[in-house]
Design an enzyme around this catalytic site. Structure first.
Site, PDB file in Angstrom:
ATOM      1  N   ARG A 314     -23.426 -13.996  10.750  1.00  0.00           N
ATOM      2  CA  ARG A 314     -22.359 -13.016  10.956  1.00  0.00           C
ATOM      3  C   ARG A 314     -21.149 -13.723  11.558  1.00  0.00           C
ATOM      4  O   ARG A 314     -21.227 -14.265  12.662  1.00  0.00           O
ATOM      5  CB  ARG A 314     -22.822 -11.895  11.898  1.00  0.00           C
ATOM      6  CG  ARG A 314     -24.052 -11.126  11.416  1.00  0.00           C
ATOM      7  CD  ARG A 314     -23.701 -10.149  10.303  1.00  0.00           C
ATOM      8  NE  ARG A 314     -24.893  -9.563   9.706  1.00  0.00           N
ATOM      9  CZ  ARG A 314     -25.496  -8.460  10.143  1.00  0.00           C
ATOM     10  NH1 ARG A 314     -25.037  -7.854  11.214  1.00  0.00           N
ATOM     11  NH2 ARG A 314     -26.559  -7.990   9.510  1.00  0.00           N
ATOM     12  N   GLU A 316     -18.680 -12.962  13.289  1.00  0.00           N
ATOM     13  CA  GLU A 316     -18.058 -12.067  14.259  1.00  0.00           C
ATOM     14  C   GLU A 316     -17.583 -12.881  15.454  1.00  0.00           C
ATOM     15  O   GLU A 316     -18.374 -13.560  16.101  1.00  0.00           O
ATOM     16  CB  GLU A 316     -19.052 -11.004  14.729  1.00  0.00           C
ATOM     17  CG  GLU A 316     -19.517 -10.055  13.635  1.00  0.00           C
ATOM     18  CD  GLU A 316     -20.506  -9.029  14.170  1.00  0.00           C
ATOM     19  OE1 GLU A 316     -20.050  -7.970  14.638  1.00  0.00           O
ATOM     20  OE2 GLU A 316     -21.719  -9.297  14.112  1.00  0.00           O
ATOM     21  N   ARG A 322     -24.682 -10.039  23.793  1.00  0.00           N
ATOM     22  CA  ARG A 322     -25.701  -9.679  22.802  1.00  0.00           C
ATOM     23  C   ARG A 322     -25.369 -10.085  21.373  1.00  0.00           C
ATOM     24  O   ARG A 322     -26.118  -9.773  20.461  1.00  0.00           O
ATOM     25  CB  ARG A 322     -25.955  -8.178  22.849  1.00  0.00           C
ATOM     26  CG  ARG A 322     -24.784  -7.310  22.406  1.00  0.00           C
ATOM     27  CD  ARG A 322     -25.210  -5.858  22.385  1.00  0.00           C
ATOM     28  NE  ARG A 322     -24.195  -5.004  21.761  1.00  0.00           N
ATOM     29  CZ  ARG A 322     -24.414  -3.744  21.413  1.00  0.00           C
ATOM     30  NH1 ARG A 322     -25.596  -3.206  21.617  1.00  0.00           N
ATOM     31  NH2 ARG A 322     -23.450  -3.032  20.862  1.00  0.00           N
ATOM     32  N   HIS A 323     -24.253 -10.782  21.160  1.00  0.00           N
ATOM     33  CA  HIS A 323     -23.869 -11.166  19.799  1.00  0.00           C
ATOM     34  C   HIS A 323     -24.051 -12.663  19.559  1.00  0.00           C
ATOM     35  O   HIS A 323     -23.747 -13.489  20.423  1.00  0.00           O
ATOM     36  CB  HIS A 323     -22.409 -10.796  19.514  1.00  0.00           C
ATOM     37  CG  HIS A 323     -22.195  -9.336  19.269  1.00  0.00           C
ATOM     38  ND1 HIS A 323     -21.808  -8.470  20.258  1.00  0.00           N
ATOM     39  CD2 HIS A 323     -22.336  -8.590  18.140  1.00  0.00           C
ATOM     40  CE1 HIS A 323     -21.701  -7.247  19.758  1.00  0.00           C
ATOM     41  NE2 HIS A 323     -22.019  -7.284  18.485  1.00  0.00           N
ATOM     42  N   GLU A 465     -29.086  -1.503  20.716  1.00  0.00           N
ATOM     43  CA  GLU A 465     -29.600  -1.465  19.344  1.00  0.00           C
ATOM     44  C   GLU A 465     -30.323  -2.762  18.990  1.00  0.00           C
ATOM     45  O   GLU A 465     -29.839  -3.850  19.265  1.00  0.00           O
ATOM     46  CB  GLU A 465     -28.445  -1.245  18.369  1.00  0.00           C
ATOM     47  CG  GLU A 465     -28.839  -1.327  16.910  1.00  0.00           C
ATOM     48  CD  GLU A 465     -27.694  -1.799  16.033  1.00  0.00           C
ATOM     49  OE1 GLU A 465     -27.966  -2.509  15.043  1.00  0.00           O
ATOM     50  OE2 GLU A 465     -26.528  -1.502  16.336  1.00  0.00           O
ATOM     51  N   SER A 468     -31.163  -1.811  12.581  1.00  0.00           N
ATOM     52  CA  SER A 468     -30.342  -0.927  11.767  1.00  0.00           C
ATOM     53  C   SER A 468     -31.057  -0.772  10.431  1.00  0.00           C
ATOM     54  O   SER A 468     -31.456  -1.764   9.818  1.00  0.00           O
ATOM     55  CB  SER A 468     -28.953  -1.528  11.552  1.00  0.00           C
ATOM     56  OG  SER A 468     -28.161  -0.663  10.767  1.00  0.00           O
ATOM     57  N   ARG A 516     -32.669 -10.235  20.013  1.00  0.00           N
ATOM     58  CA  ARG A 516     -32.404  -9.024  20.804  1.00  0.00           C
ATOM     59  C   ARG A 516     -33.699  -8.371  21.274  1.00  0.00           C
ATOM     60  O   ARG A 516     -33.783  -7.889  22.403  1.00  0.00           O
ATOM     61  CB  ARG A 516     -31.586  -8.015  19.989  1.00  0.00           C
ATOM     62  CG  ARG A 516     -30.107  -8.325  19.944  1.00  0.00           C
ATOM     63  CD  ARG A 516     -29.314  -7.114  19.512  1.00  0.00           C
ATOM     64  NE  ARG A 516     -27.934  -7.464  19.241  1.00  0.00           N
ATOM     65  CZ  ARG A 516     -26.996  -6.608  18.841  1.00  0.00           C
ATOM     66  NH1 ARG A 516     -27.324  -5.336  18.658  1.00  0.00           N
ATOM     67  NH2 ARG A 516     -25.767  -7.002  18.621  1.00  0.00           N
TER      68      ARG A 516
END
Length: 542
Positions: A314, A316, A322-323, A465, A468, A516
């Site tokens: 990812r 991002e 948490r990323h 989370e 998903s 996570r």
């Protein structure tokens, strides 16, 4: 003195021939007397040394005879195999007392005392005290060699297993210790950037005692050293356990493990958060998930139930707790008969199996983690709690928290909802479904009664989370329309859409973030603690 007389006589003959002066003769006589005294003194010292130091020579000879018992080992390069049988520290117990063993371990601590050296030897999570003490069979030179071995060096020891009079509190083997007979350094550690004990210290202890801790960036820069601490050894064994439990549960439910490509021609999740690169003469990107391929294999390829453990990418630019830009995905996809609740039943059972397995099979590891990072055991109920997105928003609003039914949950709202759910239902783990269709990927099936909602769900641990998922669209015409609605070029996913043109089963599934799950189960504060070599926007090494 006879030598002196002869030299004087010779001098007298020469004097008669050459006629030396009286002063010259006196000087020569004094010189010869001085040399004679020096020779006599040297002879006396040699005699005394042989008489008084005969024991030291004997000791030197004894040390030389035992020199094979210590010293650095030649580089191991697979030249030969001996008949040595090495033991693991985890195998050592009172039943081994009286045995002589070979052991390879790291030097965790070392303390020289008089005629001996005390070691704490370590292998992974296990440690044992080992003592080298000078004796007839253990030379002084071996003790000196032991005292010079640096911490974290790898050593081979040949030792007798003996019972201890008192428990060794610093070792995991508390009732036995090793009496070293032979020791060799296999790999000598250079100066360490930090001490293992500092890296493994509890923050509360550090504040109380004033002892140092190692900061996160330093730990990650030398991760191969940082992972030697008891807590880190435990964390990544627990992570391994999550993968084993995930795999075993799904295999027991007739799932098939698959391996899908990570080099793809189009974004697998839509959006701009993809790593793009040139694939020979065409553009490509790293897969954001195995989503498209696990659908192909389960719904279209005849496998019906599939799972995968693999990397997810990812792009991002998120520097949060948490990323990550690369993480490990635990994905599954399954054909359903009537309702996506069939997948939720598998999801709930899967996590209960994982949580039970960790609590039952990793008690020692959980204890080690809690010593450095104290946490409350995870609370979860049977069957797994499910609430709708609307119910979640209602709970937030009732608590005076601003939340929109048509927008995705913010991180603060996720955490707040987690606390509300814990207070009301006494669980840290729950599933929430029926998210707005506008916040879910293009391939998500819309709710049959309300197109603003979707047959989607997220799973939460401690208000964050971890999963998903959704029922996926298996009709090619609907899939095409949804992709166009999201602005995804059809030509980049045409092979994916084509896969549903030849008969496709209704299906659902989910994607789980391994790091996570571990972070939240253990109550860690940062995902980098549960990623062995984390990749975030600022870290690409080691």
């Amino acid at each position: 003195m006879s030598e002196l007389v002869n030299k004087m006589e010779q001098t007298t003959i020469e004097e008669e021939k050459k006629g030396p002066s009286k002063n010259e003769l006196k000087k020569l006589q004094k010189k010869l007397e001085k040399e004679a005294k020096k020779a006599e003194h040297k002879a006396n010292n040699t005699s005394n040394s042989n008489t008084n130091s005969g024991g030291n020579n004997a000791n030197d000879e004894a040390d030389n005879a035992l020199a094979h018992l210590y010293g650095d080992s030649p580089l191991i390069c697979s030249r030969f195999m001996s008949e040595k049988s090495y033991k693991q520290i985890s195998e050592l117990n009172e039943e081994r007392v009286g045995q002589s063993i070979w052991l390879r371990a790291r030097v965790h601590t070392s303390r020289a005392v008089g005629k001996g050296v005390f070691f704490l030897l370590r292998q992974a999570l296990h440690s044992v005290q080992a003592i080298a003490w000078q004796s007839e069979s253990v030379p002084k030179a071996l003790i000196k060699y032991c005292a010079g071995i640096s911490l974290e060096s790898v050593v081979d020891v040949h030792a007798d297993v003996v019972a201890t009079k008192e428990e060794v509190q610093s070792a995991t083997c508390k009732t036995i210790e090793l009496q070293i007979k032979e020791i060799h350094v296999i790999s000598r550690a250079q100066e360490l950037p930090f001490q293992i004990e500092d890296a493994g210290r509890n923050e509360q202890e550090a504040e109380r005692t004033g002892l140092p801790v190692v900061l996160q960036d330093m730990s990650l820069n030398y991760r191969w050293i940082d992972t030697r601490t008891p807590a880190n050894q435990a964390i990544f064994r627990i992570q391994s356990g999550v993968c084993q439990l995930f795999r075993n549960y799904l295999l027991s439910k007739n799932f098939v493990e698959t391996h899908t490509p990570k080099l793809i021609g189009g974004a697998s999740e839509g959006g701009a958060n993809v790593f793009k690169f040139q694939y020979f003469d065409q553009p490509a990107c790293l897969a954001q998930s195995p989503q498209l391929y696990k659908q192909m294999t389960s719904a279209c390829g005849g496998f019906e139930r599939v799972f995968e453990i693999g990397p997810v990418f990812r792009a991002e630019n998120s520097n949060t707790h948490r990323h990550l830009c690369e993480f490990t995905g635990l994905d599954f996809e399954m054909a359903i008969y009537e309702h996506y609740y069939e997948a939720l039943e598998v999801m709930g059972g899967l996590f209960i199996h994982i949580f039970d397995g960790l609590n039952n099979n990793f008690k020692h590891e959980l204890m080690l983690v809690s010593q450095q990072y104290p946490f409350e055991p995870l609370q979860y109920c049977r069957p797994t709690l499910r609430i709708t997105y609307k119910e979640g928003i209602d709970m937030l609003r009732a608590a005076g928290i601003d939340a929109d039914y048509n927008e995705d949950l913010s991180t603060p709202n996720e955490k707040a909802l987690g606390k509300l759910v814990k207070d009301k239902y006494n669980t840290d783990f729950y599933i929430m479904d029926k998210y707005p269709s506008s916040v879910r990927p293009f391939y998500t099936m819309v709710d049959p009664d309300d197109s603003s909602l979707s047959n989607s769900y997220d799973v939460f641990i401690r208000g964050e989370e971890i999963v998903s998922g959704a029922q996926r669209i298996h009709d090619p015409e609907m899939l095409t329309k949804r992709a166009e609605h999201f602005g995804i070029p059809i030509n980049t996913i045409q092979s994916y859409i084509d896969a549903f043109k030849h008969g496709a089963l209704p299906h659902a599934g989910g994607g789980i973030g391994l790091e996570r799950v571990v972070m939240l189960f253990l109550g860690l504060k940062n995902i980098r603690k549960s990623s062995m070599f984390p990749r975030d926007p600022s870290r690409l090494a080691p």
